[in-house]
Design a protein around this motif. Structure first.
Motif, short mmCIF file in Angstrom:
data_model
loop_
_atom_site.label_atom_id
_atom_site.label_comp_id
_atom_site.label_asym_id
_atom_site.label_seq_id
_atom_site.Cartn_x
_atom_site.Cartn_y
_atom_site.Cartn_z
N UNK A 4 91.75 89.39 16.49
CA UNK A 4 91.92 89.57 17.93
C UNK A 4 91.84 91.06 18.30
N UNK A 5 92.49 91.93 17.52
CA UNK A 5 92.45 93.36 17.77
C UNK A 5 91.05 93.92 17.56
N UNK A 6 90.34 93.45 16.56
CA UNK A 6 88.97 93.89 16.30
C UNK A 6 88.06 93.47 17.45
N UNK A 7 88.22 92.26 17.93
CA UNK A 7 87.42 91.75 19.04
C UNK A 7 87.70 92.57 20.30
N UNK A 8 88.97 92.87 20.55
CA UNK A 8 89.33 93.70 21.71
C UNK A 8 88.73 95.09 21.60
N UNK A 9 88.79 95.66 20.41
CA UNK A 9 88.23 96.99 20.18
C UNK A 9 86.73 97.00 20.47
N UNK A 12 86.14 96.70 24.25
CA UNK A 12 86.43 97.98 24.92
C UNK A 12 85.32 98.98 24.63
N UNK A 13 84.86 99.02 23.41
CA UNK A 13 83.78 99.93 23.03
C UNK A 13 82.51 99.63 23.81
N UNK A 14 82.17 98.36 23.95
CA UNK A 14 80.98 97.96 24.70
C UNK A 14 81.12 98.37 26.17
N UNK A 16 82.97 100.82 27.37
CA UNK A 16 82.90 102.28 27.45
C UNK A 16 81.47 102.79 27.33
N UNK A 17 80.72 102.23 26.42
CA UNK A 17 79.32 102.62 26.25
C UNK A 17 78.53 102.29 27.52
N UNK A 18 78.77 101.11 28.06
CA UNK A 18 78.08 100.70 29.29
C UNK A 18 78.43 101.62 30.45
N UNK A 19 79.70 101.92 30.61
CA UNK A 19 80.12 102.82 31.68
C UNK A 19 79.55 104.22 31.50
N UNK A 20 79.55 104.70 30.28
CA UNK A 20 78.97 106.02 30.01
C UNK A 20 77.49 106.05 30.37
N UNK A 21 76.78 105.01 30.01
CA UNK A 21 75.36 104.92 30.33
C UNK A 21 75.15 104.90 31.84
N UNK A 22 75.93 104.12 32.56
CA UNK A 22 75.82 104.06 34.02
C UNK A 22 76.13 105.41 34.66
N UNK A 23 77.15 106.08 34.17
CA UNK A 23 77.50 107.40 34.71
C UNK A 23 76.37 108.39 34.45
N UNK A 24 75.83 108.37 33.25
CA UNK A 24 74.70 109.26 32.92
C UNK A 24 73.52 109.01 33.85
N UNK A 25 73.16 107.74 34.03
CA UNK A 25 72.02 107.40 34.89
C UNK A 25 72.29 107.78 36.35
N UNK A 26 73.52 107.59 36.79
CA UNK A 26 73.87 107.96 38.17
C UNK A 26 73.75 109.47 38.38
N UNK A 27 74.26 110.24 37.44
CA UNK A 27 74.17 111.70 37.54
C UNK A 27 72.71 112.14 37.50
N UNK A 28 71.96 111.55 36.61
CA UNK A 28 70.53 111.89 36.50
C UNK A 28 69.80 111.57 37.81
N UNK A 29 70.12 110.44 38.42
CA UNK A 29 69.50 110.05 39.69
C UNK A 29 69.88 111.02 40.80
N UNK A 30 71.14 111.42 40.84
CA UNK A 30 71.60 112.36 41.87
C UNK A 30 70.89 113.71 41.72
#
Length: 156
Positions: A4-9, A12-14, A16-30
């Motif tokens: 359960x802890x491994x699945x949660x980890x 959460x990792x997925x 965070x990676x998705x959010x980081x990618x979205x933030x990067x693309x948003x900044x690049x677009x701006x």
């Protein structure tokens, strides 16, 4: 419990990676939009070297934006850098062979270089594209332009 802890980890990792990618693309677009708007403003103010620099910054971030390549070509033409403008227009035609604006701008550049035969060939391609796109009125305007060029050459 450990599974359960491994699945949660992993979840959460997925996220965070998705959010980081979205933030990067948003900044690049701006950033891209800021340079693009600067280029447009400078072009309208007839600061063609400044517009060229801004459009090149956009292309450095996103090299596949055909509109920016066309605008860069226009800025280059205004500075008398016809060969460089021709390269931009030809690159757009290579990437997007149905983008008629590139053909029209290329023909204009070729006419400035006193290469009417090459310009005629490019205009004929533009006319054919307008016909395929069912833009008959624009195709007719190109045909009229071709007739004027032909008349001018015959009278010369």
């Amino acid at each position: 419990m450990e599974l359960f802890q491994t699945t949660n980890f992993i979840a959460v990792l997925i996220v965070l990676v998705s959010l980081s990618t979205l933030i990067y693309l948003a900044i690049r677009t701006i950033i891209t939009d800021k340079h693009f708007q600067t280029g447009i403003t400078l072009y309208q103010q007839k600061d063609f070297p400044g517009a060229e620099a801004a459009f090149r910054q956009v292309i450095a971030i996103n090299s596949t934006n055909d509109v920016v390549h066309l605008l860069l070509g226009d800025a280059l033409m205004q500075q008398g850098k016809i060969e460089a403008a021709i390269t931009e227009f030809q690159d757009v035609i290579e990437r997007a062979p149905k983008k008629v604006d590139a053909y029209l701008r290329l023909a204009q550049a070729l006419m400035q270089q006193q290469k009417p035969q090459q310009a005629v060939t490019v205009l004929q391609q533009a006319e054919a594209l307008f016909q395929k796109q069912r833009q008959v009125d624009k195709a007719e305007k190109i045909q009229q332009l071709l007739q004027k060029i032909s008349s001018a050459e015959n009278n010369a």
